[in-house]
Enzyme design. Structure first.
Site, PDB file in Angstrom:
ATOM      1  N   HIS A   1      -0.620 -24.214 -35.294  1.00  0.00           N
ATOM      2  CA  HIS A   1      -1.435 -24.873 -34.273  1.00  0.00           C
ATOM      3  C   HIS A   1      -2.378 -23.925 -33.537  1.00  0.00           C
ATOM      4  O   HIS A   1      -3.472 -24.315 -33.135  1.00  0.00           O
ATOM      5  CB  HIS A   1      -0.552 -25.608 -33.265  1.00  0.00           C
ATOM      6  CG  HIS A   1       0.284 -24.705 -32.412  1.00  0.00           C
ATOM      7  ND1 HIS A   1       1.384 -24.031 -32.895  1.00  0.00           N
ATOM      8  CD2 HIS A   1       0.183 -24.349 -31.100  1.00  0.00           C
ATOM      9  CE1 HIS A   1       1.920 -23.303 -31.932  1.00  0.00           C
ATOM     10  NE2 HIS A   1       1.218 -23.483 -30.834  1.00  0.00           N
ATOM     11  N   ASP A   2      -1.998 -22.671 -33.359  1.00  0.00           N
ATOM     12  CA  ASP A   2      -2.822 -21.726 -32.601  1.00  0.00           C
ATOM     13  C   ASP A   2      -3.504 -20.684 -33.478  1.00  0.00           C
ATOM     14  O   ASP A   2      -3.912 -19.622 -32.993  1.00  0.00           O
ATOM     15  CB  ASP A   2      -1.971 -21.011 -31.544  1.00  0.00           C
ATOM     16  CG  ASP A   2      -1.890 -21.783 -30.236  1.00  0.00           C
ATOM     17  OD1 ASP A   2      -2.715 -22.703 -30.036  1.00  0.00           O
ATOM     18  OD2 ASP A   2      -1.011 -21.486 -29.416  1.00  0.00           O
TER      19      ASP A   2
ATOM     20  N   LYS B   1      -6.630 -18.632 -32.534  1.00  0.00           N
ATOM     21  CA  LYS B   1      -6.631 -17.577 -31.510  1.00  0.00           C
ATOM     22  C   LYS B   1      -6.849 -16.180 -32.096  1.00  0.00           C
ATOM     23  O   LYS B   1      -7.108 -15.241 -31.343  1.00  0.00           O
ATOM     24  CB  LYS B   1      -5.326 -17.617 -30.713  1.00  0.00           C
ATOM     25  CG  LYS B   1      -5.270 -18.779 -29.734  1.00  0.00           C
ATOM     26  CD  LYS B   1      -4.024 -18.735 -28.869  1.00  0.00           C
ATOM     27  CE  LYS B   1      -4.033 -19.866 -27.839  1.00  0.00           C
ATOM     28  NZ  LYS B   1      -2.818 -19.877 -27.009  1.00  0.00           N
TER      29      LYS B   1
ATOM     30  N   HIS C   1      -5.085 -30.584 -30.691  1.00  0.00           N
ATOM     31  CA  HIS C   1      -3.821 -30.423 -29.964  1.00  0.00           C
ATOM     32  C   HIS C   1      -3.995 -30.029 -28.490  1.00  0.00           C
ATOM     33  O   HIS C   1      -3.005 -29.914 -27.771  1.00  0.00           O
ATOM     34  CB  HIS C   1      -2.892 -29.442 -30.693  1.00  0.00           C
ATOM     35  CG  HIS C   1      -3.159 -27.992 -30.453  1.00  0.00           C
ATOM     36  ND1 HIS C   1      -4.132 -27.286 -31.136  1.00  0.00           N
ATOM     37  CD2 HIS C   1      -2.579 -27.096 -29.613  1.00  0.00           C
ATOM     38  CE1 HIS C   1      -4.133 -26.024 -30.725  1.00  0.00           C
ATOM     39  NE2 HIS C   1      -3.197 -25.880 -29.800  1.00  0.00           N
ATOM     40  N   HIS C   2      -5.249 -29.887 -28.031  1.00  0.00           N
ATOM     41  CA  HIS C   2      -5.488 -29.704 -26.594  1.00  0.00           C
ATOM     42  C   HIS C   2      -6.306 -30.859 -25.999  1.00  0.00           C
ATOM     43  O   HIS C   2      -6.805 -30.751 -24.873  1.00  0.00           O
ATOM     44  CB  HIS C   2      -6.188 -28.373 -26.319  1.00  0.00           C
ATOM     45  CG  HIS C   2      -5.250 -27.206 -26.231  1.00  0.00           C
ATOM     46  ND1 HIS C   2      -4.376 -27.021 -25.181  1.00  0.00           N
ATOM     47  CD2 HIS C   2      -5.021 -26.192 -27.093  1.00  0.00           C
ATOM     48  CE1 HIS C   2      -3.672 -25.925 -25.390  1.00  0.00           C
ATOM     49  NE2 HIS C   2      -4.035 -25.409 -26.541  1.00  0.00           N
TER      50      HIS C   2
ATOM     51  N   ASP D   1       4.079 -28.011 -27.287  1.00  0.00           N
ATOM     52  CA  ASP D   1       3.452 -26.728 -26.964  1.00  0.00           C
ATOM     53  C   ASP D   1       3.451 -26.491 -25.455  1.00  0.00           C
ATOM     54  O   ASP D   1       3.694 -25.371 -24.989  1.00  0.00           O
ATOM     55  CB  ASP D   1       2.018 -26.721 -27.505  1.00  0.00           C
ATOM     56  CG  ASP D   1       1.385 -25.338 -27.492  1.00  0.00           C
ATOM     57  OD1 ASP D   1       2.125 -24.344 -27.647  1.00  0.00           O
ATOM     58  OD2 ASP D   1       0.152 -25.253 -27.349  1.00  0.00           O
TER      59      ASP D   1
END
Length: 297
Positions: free
Chosen positions: A166-167, A170, A221-222, A250
């Protein structure tokens, strides 16, 4: 007769799984899998893939989830398909060993791609200051919520990938912004918010159909239920359920994890925060499912 001793060049040790290529020839491969308890593995359909795929359990208990439901496989049980037409997810209830036979070679591509994705997720955890289990925690709790909310095996398989990665975007965020202990400027926060878009781009660039689908979830997802999230200000039913699940999981993990710049909340404090933001930041159905899991545990 070929007598095969384990060759370290043909063995891949990963966080929850070991793979050993035992034999190959004329396009056929025999791969020994060892899964640690709780680990998952899957058979998945793919375009232009016509192979026979066969699995036989050598030891332990393996829970298979498919469109037909769930069934526990034990020693001597087997599954095969030619070709695989649906996602079949296998979860190790105990430590499990099984033989996987495929009539088309894939070991090196398969093992290297899995290792690359795991390495990438670990890089994100280290870069973002999380513990090494962060991605696994998001994946595992997302899968539990997905089952409670009635997702089928195809949806669970893709969410398994999206939860773990998911991240991933980054990796493109500069360290001085990602690890800044003080308040971010508006410009710095705008850069942080790009990680969802960058995550989808990274997964799309793999040209793997399943990772491309996972990227669509990663990008969302944000987003927030009330439309005040990012990157596209989606709201309500416009947000993928899988993404809404990862949002809740999360957030819970972020609130309860110690970071370099603050102490994590207690679980009770985090539960109160989730309940307070039900219907605004978080999808109410996902919050209800999350709390139903807590009551059962």
């Amino acid at each position: 007769m070929n007598i095969v001793k384990k060759n370290p060049l043909n063995k891949l040790l990963m966080k929850n799984m070991e793979l050993s290529l035992l034999a190959s020839g004329d396009g056929t491969e025999v791969i020994l899998h060892k899964l640690y308890a709780g680990a998952r593995w899957a058979m998945a359909p793919a375009d232009d893939w016509t192979a026979l795929e066969h699995l036989t359990v050598m030891s332990g208990r393996l829970l298979m989830t498919s469109s037909a439901g769930e069934v526990v496989l034990g020693r001597g049980d087997s599954v095969n398909a030619c070709p695989v037409k649906e996602h079949m997810i296998f979860t190790a209830e105990t430590e499990v060993e099984f033989l996987y036979v495929t009539s088309q070679p894939q070991f090196h591509f398969y093992s290297n791609s899995v290792k690359d994705m795991m390495d990438l997720a670990i890089r994100v955890e280290e870069k973002d200051g999380y513990t090494s289990n962060h991605c696994d925690r998001i994946k595992e709790l997302s899968m539990k919520l997905g089952k409670v909310m009635g997702m089928d095996s195809d949806e669970l398989y893709i969410m398994n990938l999206a939860g773990f990665l998911h991240d991933v975007g980054k990796v493109k965020v500069p360290d001085e912004i990602l690890k800044k202990p003080g308040k971010l400027t508006n410009e710095e926060y705008d850069i942080i918010k790009m990680h969802t878009v960058w995550g989808r781009e990274i997964l799309t660039e793999t040209n793997n159909p399943d990772l491309i689908k996972a990227g669509e979830i990663v990008e969302q997802h944000h987003e927030r239920f009330d439309g005040k999230g990012y990157p596209h200000q989606l709201n309500g039913g416009g947000i993928r359920t899988e993404a809404a699940i990862i949002t809740v999981v999360d957030a819970f993990d972020a609130m309860t994890t110690d970071r370099v710049y603050r102490k994590g909340m207690t679980h009770d404090e985090a539960f109160e925060e989730l309940a307070r933001n039900k219907g605004t930041m978080f999808h109410p159905d996902v919050i209800d499912a999350f709390f139903s899991i807590l009551k059962e545990s």
